[in-house]
Design a protein around this motif. Structure first.
Motif, PDB file in Angstrom:
ATOM      1  N   LEU A   1       0.857  -1.183   0.000  1.00  0.00           N
ATOM      2  CA  LEU A   1       0.000   0.000   0.000  1.00  0.00           C
ATOM      3  C   LEU A   1       0.894   1.234   0.000  1.00  0.00           C
ATOM      4  O   LEU A   1       1.687   1.432   0.925  1.00  0.00           O
ATOM      5  CB  LEU A   1      -0.910  -0.003   1.233  1.00  0.00           C
ATOM      6  N   ALA A   2       0.779   2.054  -1.027  1.00  0.00           N
ATOM      7  CA  ALA A   2       1.581   3.264  -1.151  1.00  0.00           C
ATOM      8  C   ALA A   2       0.741   4.487  -0.809  1.00  0.00           C
ATOM      9  O   ALA A   2      -0.420   4.591  -1.222  1.00  0.00           O
ATOM     10  CB  ALA A   2       2.131   3.392  -2.565  1.00  0.00           C
ATOM     11  N   ILE A   3       1.327   5.394  -0.067  1.00  0.00           N
ATOM     12  CA  ILE A   3       0.688   6.680   0.230  1.00  0.00           C
ATOM     13  C   ILE A   3       1.505   7.757  -0.483  1.00  0.00           C
ATOM     14  O   ILE A   3       2.702   7.900  -0.237  1.00  0.00           O
ATOM     15  CB  ILE A   3       0.635   6.955   1.747  1.00  0.00           C
ATOM     16  N   THR A   4       0.868   8.491  -1.395  1.00  0.00           N
ATOM     17  CA  THR A   4       1.574   9.507  -2.164  1.00  0.00           C
ATOM     18  C   THR A   4       0.616  10.625  -2.528  1.00  0.00           C
ATOM     19  O   THR A   4      -0.271  10.433  -3.378  1.00  0.00           O
ATOM     20  CB  THR A   4       2.226   8.915  -3.437  1.00  0.00           C
ATOM     21  N   ARG A   5       0.749  11.760  -1.887  1.00  0.00           N
ATOM     22  CA  ARG A   5      -0.152  12.876  -2.171  1.00  0.00           C
ATOM     23  C   ARG A   5      -0.103  13.267  -3.644  1.00  0.00           C
ATOM     24  O   ARG A   5      -1.129  13.401  -4.304  1.00  0.00           O
ATOM     25  CB  ARG A   5       0.214  14.082  -1.303  1.00  0.00           C
ATOM     26  N   SER A   6       1.093  13.447  -4.169  1.00  0.00           N
ATOM     27  CA  SER A   6       1.247  13.961  -5.528  1.00  0.00           C
ATOM     28  C   SER A   6       0.993  12.913  -6.599  1.00  0.00           C
ATOM     29  O   SER A   6       0.615  13.242  -7.723  1.00  0.00           O
ATOM     30  CB  SER A   6       2.658  14.520  -5.715  1.00  0.00           C
ATOM     31  N   GLY A   7       1.228  11.639  -6.277  1.00  0.00           N
ATOM     32  CA  GLY A   7       1.129  10.584  -7.282  1.00  0.00           C
ATOM     33  C   GLY A   7       2.265  10.572  -8.272  1.00  0.00           C
ATOM     34  O   GLY A   7       2.223   9.851  -9.271  1.00  0.00           O
ATOM     35  N   THR A   8       3.319  11.360  -7.985  1.00  0.00           N
ATOM     36  CA  THR A   8       4.437  11.489  -8.928  1.00  0.00           C
ATOM     37  C   THR A   8       5.797  11.197  -8.301  1.00  0.00           C
ATOM     38  O   THR A   8       6.809  11.272  -8.998  1.00  0.00           O
ATOM     39  CB  THR A   8       4.482  12.917  -9.509  1.00  0.00           C
ATOM     40  N   THR A   9       5.843  10.880  -7.028  1.00  0.00           N
ATOM     41  CA  THR A   9       7.119  10.705  -6.341  1.00  0.00           C
ATOM     42  C   THR A   9       7.918   9.544  -6.942  1.00  0.00           C
ATOM     43  O   THR A   9       7.421   8.418  -7.048  1.00  0.00           O
ATOM     44  CB  THR A   9       6.887  10.454  -4.840  1.00  0.00           C
ATOM     45  N   THR A  10       9.135   9.826  -7.323  1.00  0.00           N
ATOM     46  CA  THR A  10       9.939   8.853  -8.064  1.00  0.00           C
ATOM     47  C   THR A  10      10.114   7.539  -7.328  1.00  0.00           C
ATOM     48  O   THR A  10       9.928   6.451  -7.912  1.00  0.00           O
ATOM     49  CB  THR A  10      11.327   9.454  -8.375  1.00  0.00           C
ATOM     50  N   GLU A  11      10.471   7.579  -6.054  1.00  0.00           N
ATOM     51  CA  GLU A  11      10.755   6.351  -5.330  1.00  0.00           C
ATOM     52  C   GLU A  11       9.522   5.443  -5.239  1.00  0.00           C
ATOM     53  O   GLU A  11       9.630   4.216  -5.327  1.00  0.00           O
ATOM     54  CB  GLU A  11      11.276   6.647  -3.921  1.00  0.00           C
ATOM     55  N   VAL A  12       8.351   6.053  -5.056  1.00  0.00           N
ATOM     56  CA  VAL A  12       7.116   5.268  -4.984  1.00  0.00           C
ATOM     57  C   VAL A  12       6.806   4.637  -6.330  1.00  0.00           C
ATOM     58  O   VAL A  12       6.494   3.435  -6.426  1.00  0.00           O
ATOM     59  CB  VAL A  12       5.949   6.147  -4.506  1.00  0.00           C
ATOM     60  N   LEU A  13       6.885   5.420  -7.395  1.00  0.00           N
ATOM     61  CA  LEU A  13       6.585   4.888  -8.725  1.00  0.00           C
ATOM     62  C   LEU A  13       7.576   3.809  -9.139  1.00  0.00           C
ATOM     63  O   LEU A  13       7.191   2.800  -9.747  1.00  0.00           O
ATOM     64  CB  LEU A  13       6.578   6.018  -9.744  1.00  0.00           C
ATOM     65  N   ASP A  14       8.841   3.994  -8.812  1.00  0.00           N
ATOM     66  CA  ASP A  14       9.849   2.980  -9.134  1.00  0.00           C
ATOM     67  C   ASP A  14       9.545   1.662  -8.432  1.00  0.00           C
ATOM     68  O   ASP A  14       9.670   0.579  -9.024  1.00  0.00           O
ATOM     69  CB  ASP A  14      11.241   3.471  -8.742  1.00  0.00           C
ATOM     70  N   LEU A  15       9.159   1.741  -7.165  1.00  0.00           N
ATOM     71  CA  LEU A  15       8.850   0.521  -6.417  1.00  0.00           C
ATOM     72  C   LEU A  15       7.626  -0.177  -7.007  1.00  0.00           C
ATOM     73  O   LEU A  15       7.635  -1.400  -7.211  1.00  0.00           O
ATOM     74  CB  LEU A  15       8.610   0.852  -4.950  1.00  0.00           C
ATOM     75  N   LEU A  16       6.577   0.574  -7.288  1.00  0.00           N
ATOM     76  CA  LEU A  16       5.369  -0.038  -7.846  1.00  0.00           C
ATOM     77  C   LEU A  16       5.651  -0.690  -9.196  1.00  0.00           C
ATOM     78  O   LEU A  16       5.116  -1.767  -9.497  1.00  0.00           O
ATOM     79  CB  LEU A  16       4.268   1.010  -7.980  1.00  0.00           C
ATOM     80  N   ALA A  17       6.510  -0.065  -9.990  1.00  0.00           N
ATOM     81  CA  ALA A  17       6.874  -0.662 -11.279  1.00  0.00           C
ATOM     82  C   ALA A  17       7.666  -1.948 -11.087  1.00  0.00           C
ATOM     83  O   ALA A  17       7.485  -2.927 -11.822  1.00  0.00           O
ATOM     84  CB  ALA A  17       7.674   0.340 -12.106  1.00  0.00           C
ATOM     85  N   LYS A  18       8.530  -1.958 -10.097  1.00  0.00           N
ATOM     86  CA  LYS A  18       9.399  -3.112  -9.864  1.00  0.00           C
ATOM     87  C   LYS A  18       8.603  -4.340  -9.421  1.00  0.00           C
ATOM     88  O   LYS A  18       8.931  -5.471  -9.789  1.00  0.00           O
ATOM     89  CB  LYS A  18      10.443  -2.750  -8.816  1.00  0.00           C
ATOM     90  N   VAL A  19       7.540  -4.130  -8.632  1.00  0.00           N
ATOM     91  CA  VAL A  19       6.791  -5.269  -8.089  1.00  0.00           C
ATOM     92  C   VAL A  19       5.534  -5.583  -8.888  1.00  0.00           C
ATOM     93  O   VAL A  19       4.826  -6.538  -8.551  1.00  0.00           O
ATOM     94  CB  VAL A  19       6.418  -5.015  -6.603  1.00  0.00           C
ATOM     95  N   LYS A  20       5.245  -4.817  -9.920  1.00  0.00           N
ATOM     96  CA  LYS A  20       3.989  -4.986 -10.662  1.00  0.00           C
ATOM     97  C   LYS A  20       3.853  -6.416 -11.181  1.00  0.00           C
ATOM     98  O   LYS A  20       4.772  -6.980 -11.767  1.00  0.00           O
ATOM     99  CB  LYS A  20       3.927  -4.005 -11.824  1.00  0.00           C
ATOM    100  N   GLY A  21       2.694  -7.003 -10.936  1.00  0.00           N
ATOM    101  CA  GLY A  21       2.421  -8.353 -11.395  1.00  0.00           C
ATOM    102  C   GLY A  21       2.878  -9.442 -10.453  1.00  0.00           C
ATOM    103  O   GLY A  21       2.564 -10.619 -10.665  1.00  0.00           O
ATOM    104  N   THR A  22       3.602  -9.070  -9.386  1.00  0.00           N
ATOM    105  CA  THR A  22       4.093 -10.069  -8.438  1.00  0.00           C
ATOM    106  C   THR A  22       3.388  -9.993  -7.088  1.00  0.00           C
ATOM    107  O   THR A  22       3.446 -10.934  -6.305  1.00  0.00           O
ATOM    108  CB  THR A  22       5.601  -9.898  -8.214  1.00  0.00           C
ATOM    109  N   VAL A  23       2.740  -8.873  -6.801  1.00  0.00           N
ATOM    110  CA  VAL A  23       2.047  -8.675  -5.528  1.00  0.00           C
ATOM    111  C   VAL A  23       0.949  -7.643  -5.771  1.00  0.00           C
ATOM    112  O   VAL A  23       1.085  -6.753  -6.618  1.00  0.00           O
ATOM    113  CB  VAL A  23       3.030  -8.187  -4.433  1.00  0.00           C
ATOM    114  N   ALA A  24      -0.161  -7.766  -5.049  1.00  0.00           N
ATOM    115  CA  ALA A  24      -1.229  -6.780  -5.156  1.00  0.00           C
ATOM    116  C   ALA A  24      -0.727  -5.425  -4.647  1.00  0.00           C
ATOM    117  O   ALA A  24      -0.049  -5.351  -3.615  1.00  0.00           O
ATOM    118  CB  ALA A  24      -2.439  -7.220  -4.339  1.00  0.00           C
ATOM    119  N   THR A  25      -1.061  -4.373  -5.368  1.00  0.00           N
ATOM    120  CA  THR A  25      -0.634  -3.039  -4.959  1.00  0.00           C
ATOM    121  C   THR A  25      -1.830  -2.100  -4.901  1.00  0.00           C
ATOM    122  O   THR A  25      -2.741  -2.170  -5.731  1.00  0.00           O
ATOM    123  CB  THR A  25       0.414  -2.455  -5.924  1.00  0.00           C
TER     124      THR A  25
END
Length: 323
Positions: free
Chosen positions: A86-110
């Motif tokens: 579960l990611a919390i991101t006010r802007s929806g643009t924070t690099t570290e959050v987006l990088d993590l979600l891309a890295k785990v996509k398809g392997t765990v529910a996000t």
């Protein structure tokens, strides 16, 4: 900023009782985003969002809803197994959050909580709750962060998984309204240093209070678990310095602070506060509103613009190597 102007940050702080109510009322509509009972969950964010993640992780696990960890998005242990991130991101643009979600996509529910529906997080996460009614114009986060935590807390309350001693949200909203009117005494507004303390879920609030004061006012602040205070940090406390406690005080702590000449502020514990002379007993999240107000007050007293703090932007977007 002239003295007669009201900062955007102050307006956003004052709106929190309303945004909290709206989040609590809407919790059922976010069922596909929020963690299921029994899921092993990692909550991630950056800055303020990380501290809200910490508070929620403590609430959820201690309430028996499921094992929960919190990480700064850049420090997520990618080899560890979770049922949901579960990611919390006010802007929806924070690099570290987006990088993590891309890295785990398809392997765990996000899942993600955000304030802006027109941002990359909408497709980066599997399910997204948009709290656009709590979005902010100011750089410094106040109402989005607390409203996101209220949504998560309301879900735990609906699932009868709030830890013992945590107030119902209806009471917390009432306390938030009171927090907007509590006076801040000269002992607090004139202090030169602040140490914020918390226990369990309120340690995340202590971390956030310290960050707000540094961001908005450039204040000298520190934050620790309350029981760790006597293991070194008490050395910084003395006359003209404040120890601000979220939640009840560990045995003997008030006496230790008094012994070294510091001022104890404890707005979320029973009894009168030394800073106001009034019996407050606020919900700890409402207590955070008082710290937010203090950050703005100190910023303006020092000639800073709380809406546009030095060296900060609304979102940290890092350049890629190919850019």
């Amino acid at each position: 900023m002239t003295t007669h102007e009201t900062s955007l940050t102050s307006v956003e702080i004052a709106s929190q009782p309303a945004t909290w109510r709206r989040a609590a009322e809407a919790v059922a509509s976010y069922a596909d985003v929020l963690p299921r009972r029994g899921e092993r969950v990692a909550v991630v964010g950056c800055g303020t969002s990380w501290f809200m993640a910490h508070a929620y992780a403590q609430l959820r696990e201690s309430g028996g809803h499921g094992e929960t960890d919190a990480f700064a998005a850049s420090e997520f242990p990618t080899g560890r197994r979770y049922d949901r991130i579960l990611a919390i991101t006010r802007s929806g643009t924070t690099t570290e959050v987006l990088d993590l979600l891309a890295k785990v996509k398809g392997t765990v529910a996000t899942s993600a909580l955000t304030a802006d529906p027109a941002t990359p997080v909408m497709t980066a996460a599997d399910a997204v709750a948009v709290l656009d009614f709590a979005d902010e114009q100011s750089v410094v986060q106040t109402r989005f962060a607390t409203t996101a935590l209220v949504l998560l807390r309301a879900h735990l309350e609906a699932e009868q998984a709030l830890p013992a001693g945590v107030r119902p949200l209806a009471q917390a909203v009432e306390d938030a309204q009171r927090a907007l009117d509590l006076p801040l005494g000269a002992e607090v507004t004139g202090a030169e240093q602040f140490t914020f303390l918390g226990t369990g879920w309120t340690y995340g609030l202590a971390l956030e209070a310290g960050l707000k004061m540094r961001e908005a006012a450039g204040a000298w602040t520190e934050a620790y678990p309350a029981m760790e205070y006597r293991h070194g940090p008490i050395s910084i406390t003395g006359p003209g310095r404040v120890a601000w406690l979220f939640g009840p005080a560990p045995d003997g702590l008030a006496d230790d602070i008094a012994r070294v000449g510091g001022l104890l502020v404890s707005l979320s514990a029973d009894g009168p506060s030394p800073s106001t002379g009034e019996a407050a007993a606020l919900d700890p999240l409402a207590d955070l509103i008082v710290a937010q107000r203090l950050a703005v007050l100190l910023a303006e007293a020092r000639g800073y613009d709380p809406d546009r703090p030095r060296n900060l932007s609304r979102s940290v977007i890092l350049a890629t190597e190919s850019a």
